[in-house]
Each structure stands twice: as structure tokens, then as C-alpha cells.
Design a protein around this motif. Structure first.
Motif, PDB file in Angstrom:
ATOM      1  N   LYS A   1     -29.043 -45.668 -31.340  1.00 26.08           N
ATOM      2  CA  LYS A   1     -29.429 -44.616 -30.784  1.00 26.08           C
ATOM      3  C   LYS A   1     -30.469 -43.784 -31.834  1.00 26.08           C
ATOM      4  CE  LYS A   1     -26.331 -43.932 -26.953  1.00 26.08           C
ATOM      5  NZ  LYS A   1     -25.691 -42.798 -26.360  1.00 26.08           N
ATOM      6  N   VAL A   2     -31.575 -43.208 -31.256  1.00 24.54           N
ATOM      7  CA  VAL A   2     -32.587 -42.267 -32.071  1.00 24.54           C
ATOM      8  C   VAL A   2     -32.593 -41.053 -31.549  1.00 24.54           C
ATOM      9  CG1 VAL A   2     -34.970 -42.374 -33.022  1.00 24.54           C
ATOM     10  CG2 VAL A   2     -33.840 -44.410 -32.499  1.00 24.54           C
ATOM     11  N   LYS A   3     -32.586 -39.923 -32.143  1.00 20.84           N
ATOM     12  CA  LYS A   3     -32.665 -38.447 -31.807  1.00 20.84           C
ATOM     13  C   LYS A   3     -34.049 -37.944 -31.869  1.00 20.84           C
ATOM     14  CE  LYS A   3     -30.467 -34.100 -32.618  1.00 20.84           C
ATOM     15  NZ  LYS A   3     -29.374 -33.316 -33.485  1.00 20.84           N
ATOM     16  N   VAL A   4     -34.706 -37.716 -30.478  1.00 21.00           N
ATOM     17  CA  VAL A   4     -36.085 -37.375 -30.354  1.00 21.00           C
ATOM     18  C   VAL A   4     -36.034 -35.930 -29.814  1.00 21.00           C
ATOM     19  CG1 VAL A   4     -36.766 -39.666 -30.456  1.00 21.00           C
ATOM     20  CG2 VAL A   4     -36.038 -38.776 -28.347  1.00 21.00           C
ATOM     21  N   ILE A   5     -37.264 -35.490 -29.583  1.00 23.03           N
ATOM     22  CA  ILE A   5     -37.695 -34.465 -28.928  1.00 23.03           C
ATOM     23  C   ILE A   5     -39.067 -34.617 -28.145  1.00 23.03           C
ATOM     24  CG2 ILE A   5     -38.473 -31.867 -28.777  1.00 23.03           C
ATOM     25  CD1 ILE A   5     -36.679 -31.605 -31.257  1.00 23.03           C
ATOM     26  N   PHE A   6     -39.080 -34.644 -26.822  1.00 22.77           N
ATOM     27  CA  PHE A   6     -40.167 -34.701 -25.812  1.00 22.77           C
ATOM     28  C   PHE A   6     -40.917 -33.535 -25.896  1.00 22.77           C
ATOM     29  CE2 PHE A   6     -37.677 -38.455 -24.809  1.00 22.77           C
ATOM     30  CZ  PHE A   6     -38.531 -39.598 -24.817  1.00 22.77           C
TER      31      PHE A   6
ATOM     32  N   VAL B   1     -32.497 -34.876 -28.109  1.00 20.09           N
ATOM     33  CA  VAL B   1     -31.793 -35.920 -27.162  1.00 20.09           C
ATOM     34  C   VAL B   1     -31.445 -37.096 -27.872  1.00 20.09           C
ATOM     35  CG1 VAL B   1     -33.589 -36.810 -25.909  1.00 20.09           C
ATOM     36  CG2 VAL B   1     -31.529 -36.866 -24.883  1.00 20.09           C
ATOM     37  N   GLU B   2     -30.627 -37.852 -27.686  1.00 19.90           N
ATOM     38  CA  GLU B   2     -30.245 -39.305 -28.448  1.00 19.90           C
ATOM     39  C   GLU B   2     -30.417 -40.242 -27.538  1.00 19.90           C
ATOM     40  OE1 GLU B   2     -26.909 -39.671 -30.782  1.00 19.90           O
ATOM     41  OE2 GLU B   2     -27.495 -38.423 -31.976  1.00 19.90           O
ATOM     42  N   LEU B   3     -31.322 -41.209 -27.411  1.00 12.30           N
ATOM     43  CA  LEU B   3     -31.602 -42.348 -26.817  1.00 12.30           C
ATOM     44  C   LEU B   3     -31.635 -43.664 -27.378  1.00 12.30           C
ATOM     45  CD1 LEU B   3     -34.773 -40.815 -24.857  1.00 12.30           C
ATOM     46  CD2 LEU B   3     -32.266 -41.048 -23.818  1.00 12.30           C
ATOM     47  N   PRO B   4     -31.285 -44.740 -26.527  1.00 13.41           N
ATOM     48  CA  PRO B   4     -31.183 -46.146 -27.179  1.00 13.41           C
ATOM     49  C   PRO B   4     -32.708 -46.402 -27.738  1.00 13.41           C
ATOM     50  CG  PRO B   4     -29.776 -46.208 -25.242  1.00 13.41           C
ATOM     51  CD  PRO B   4     -30.682 -44.652 -25.411  1.00 13.41           C
ATOM     52  N   ARG B   5     -32.911 -47.249 -28.642  1.00 12.43           N
ATOM     53  CA  ARG B   5     -34.279 -47.700 -28.942  1.00 12.43           C
ATOM     54  C   ARG B   5     -34.898 -48.275 -27.894  1.00 12.43           C
ATOM     55  NH1 ARG B   5     -35.909 -46.910 -34.030  1.00 12.43           N
ATOM     56  NH2 ARG B   5     -34.216 -46.538 -35.632  1.00 12.43           N
TER      57      ARG B   5
ATOM     58  N   GLN C   1     -32.092 -38.582 -17.418  1.00 11.48           N
ATOM     59  CA  GLN C   1     -32.794 -37.194 -17.171  1.00 11.48           C
ATOM     60  C   GLN C   1     -32.745 -36.590 -18.261  1.00 11.48           C
ATOM     61  OE1 GLN C   1     -31.456 -34.893 -13.826  1.00 11.48           O
ATOM     62  NE2 GLN C   1     -33.183 -33.266 -14.159  1.00 11.48           N
ATOM     63  N   ILE C   2     -33.977 -36.392 -18.759  1.00 11.69           N
ATOM     64  CA  ILE C   2     -34.379 -35.976 -20.287  1.00 11.69           C
ATOM     65  C   ILE C   2     -35.229 -34.678 -20.176  1.00 11.69           C
ATOM     66  CG2 ILE C   2     -35.653 -36.361 -22.509  1.00 11.69           C
ATOM     67  CD1 ILE C   2     -35.432 -39.493 -21.431  1.00 11.69           C
ATOM     68  N   LYS C   3     -34.625 -33.560 -20.572  1.00 12.16           N
ATOM     69  CA  LYS C   3     -35.468 -32.187 -20.640  1.00 12.16           C
ATOM     70  C   LYS C   3     -36.323 -32.332 -21.714  1.00 12.16           C
ATOM     71  CE  LYS C   3     -32.203 -29.655 -18.436  1.00 12.16           C
ATOM     72  NZ  LYS C   3     -32.729 -29.524 -16.958  1.00 12.16           N
ATOM     73  N   ARG C   4     -37.490 -31.663 -21.424  1.00 12.22           N
ATOM     74  CA  ARG C   4     -38.508 -31.531 -22.724  1.00 12.22           C
ATOM     75  C   ARG C   4     -38.202 -30.307 -23.763  1.00 12.22           C
ATOM     76  NH1 ARG C   4     -43.479 -34.403 -21.235  1.00 12.22           N
ATOM     77  NH2 ARG C   4     -43.256 -34.967 -18.935  1.00 12.22           N
TER      78      ARG C   4
ATOM     79  N   PHE D   1     -45.507 -40.155 -22.367  1.00  9.15           N
ATOM     80  CA  PHE D   1     -44.296 -39.211 -22.788  1.00  9.15           C
ATOM     81  C   PHE D   1     -44.266 -38.977 -24.313  1.00  9.15           C
ATOM     82  CE2 PHE D   1     -43.267 -41.594 -18.867  1.00  9.15           C
ATOM     83  CZ  PHE D   1     -43.169 -40.218 -18.048  1.00  9.15           C
ATOM     84  N   PRO D   2     -45.190 -38.219 -24.820  1.00 11.01           N
ATOM     85  CA  PRO D   2     -45.194 -38.033 -26.563  1.00 11.01           C
ATOM     86  C   PRO D   2     -43.850 -37.619 -26.975  1.00 11.01           C
ATOM     87  CG  PRO D   2     -46.714 -36.569 -25.438  1.00 11.01           C
ATOM     88  CD  PRO D   2     -46.227 -37.491 -24.333  1.00 11.01           C
ATOM     89  N   TYR D   3     -43.194 -37.818 -28.044  1.00  8.92           N
ATOM     90  CA  TYR D   3     -42.154 -37.468 -28.615  1.00  8.92           C
ATOM     91  C   TYR D   3     -42.173 -37.450 -30.198  1.00  8.92           C
ATOM     92  CZ  TYR D   3     -40.972 -42.475 -29.069  1.00  8.92           C
ATOM     93  OH  TYR D   3     -40.921 -43.549 -29.489  1.00  8.92           O
ATOM     94  N   SER D   4     -41.374 -36.568 -30.744  1.00  9.12           N
ATOM     95  CA  SER D   4     -41.146 -36.967 -31.964  1.00  9.12           C
ATOM     96  C   SER D   4     -39.806 -36.951 -32.251  1.00  9.12           C
ATOM     97  CB  SER D   4     -41.403 -35.541 -32.788  1.00  9.12           C
ATOM     98  OG  SER D   4     -42.668 -34.882 -32.488  1.00  9.12           O
TER      99      SER D   4
END
Length: 79
Positions: free
Chosen positions: A13-18, A44-48, A37-40, A73-76
Motif C-alpha cells: 500500500k502507498v499513501k497518496v492524495i489525488f 488514502v492508502e491504495l495498493p500499488r 471510492q476515493i475522495k480527492r 487522475f493526478p496524485y501526489s
């Protein structure tokens, strides 16, 4: 059946912000029968493998007569 190192890495899992965009809708990827369901603008932690699928979602943007492909869907990544 044992998982390979590559399969284990994709499950990690990787922690990102969309980043928010003009439509502001949640992101809802569905991969292999599983949905998120991912809020911008919220961490959020998601699998790679989910990020890999979203990285492949690109759109073509035209500016000044030139076109280029950008992530839909850009993210950091959050440290």
C-alpha cells in the motif's frame, strides 16, 4: 501458491492524495471485481496495482495547437 516478489510489491500500500480538478467528483476505480471510492484532496492508502491502473488512464490535452497526454487522475505520494 506463493506470491512472487513482484506480486508482493503490487500489493504493497502507498499513501497518496489525488488532486482536485474542475469536476470535483470522487474517483471510483474497479479492478478485478473490487472497487474503491476515493475522495480527492484527502490522504488514502491504495495498493500499488490500483495506482498502476490509474497511471494508465490518460487524456489528451490541447494547448496552443499542440497536444500532449496527461494523467486523468493526478496524485501526489504522501511521505
Amino acid at each position: 501458491m506463493k506470491m512472487t516478489d513482484e506480486e508482493k510489491a503490487l500489493q504493497e500500500k502507498v499513501k497518496v492524495i489525488f488532486l482536485n480538478d474542475e469536476d470535483g467528483y470522487d474517483i471510483t476505480p474497479c479492478i478485478n471485481g473490487r472497487a474503491w471510492q476515493i475522495k480527492r484532496d484527502e490522504p488514502v492508502e491504495l495498493p500499488r496495482y490500483v495506482l498502476h491502473a490509474l497511471d494508465n488512464a490518460v487524456i489528451t490535452v490541447e494547448k496552443n495547437g499542440q497536444s500532449r497526454k496527461v494523467k486523468r487522475f493526478p496524485y501526489s505520494v504522501v511521505a
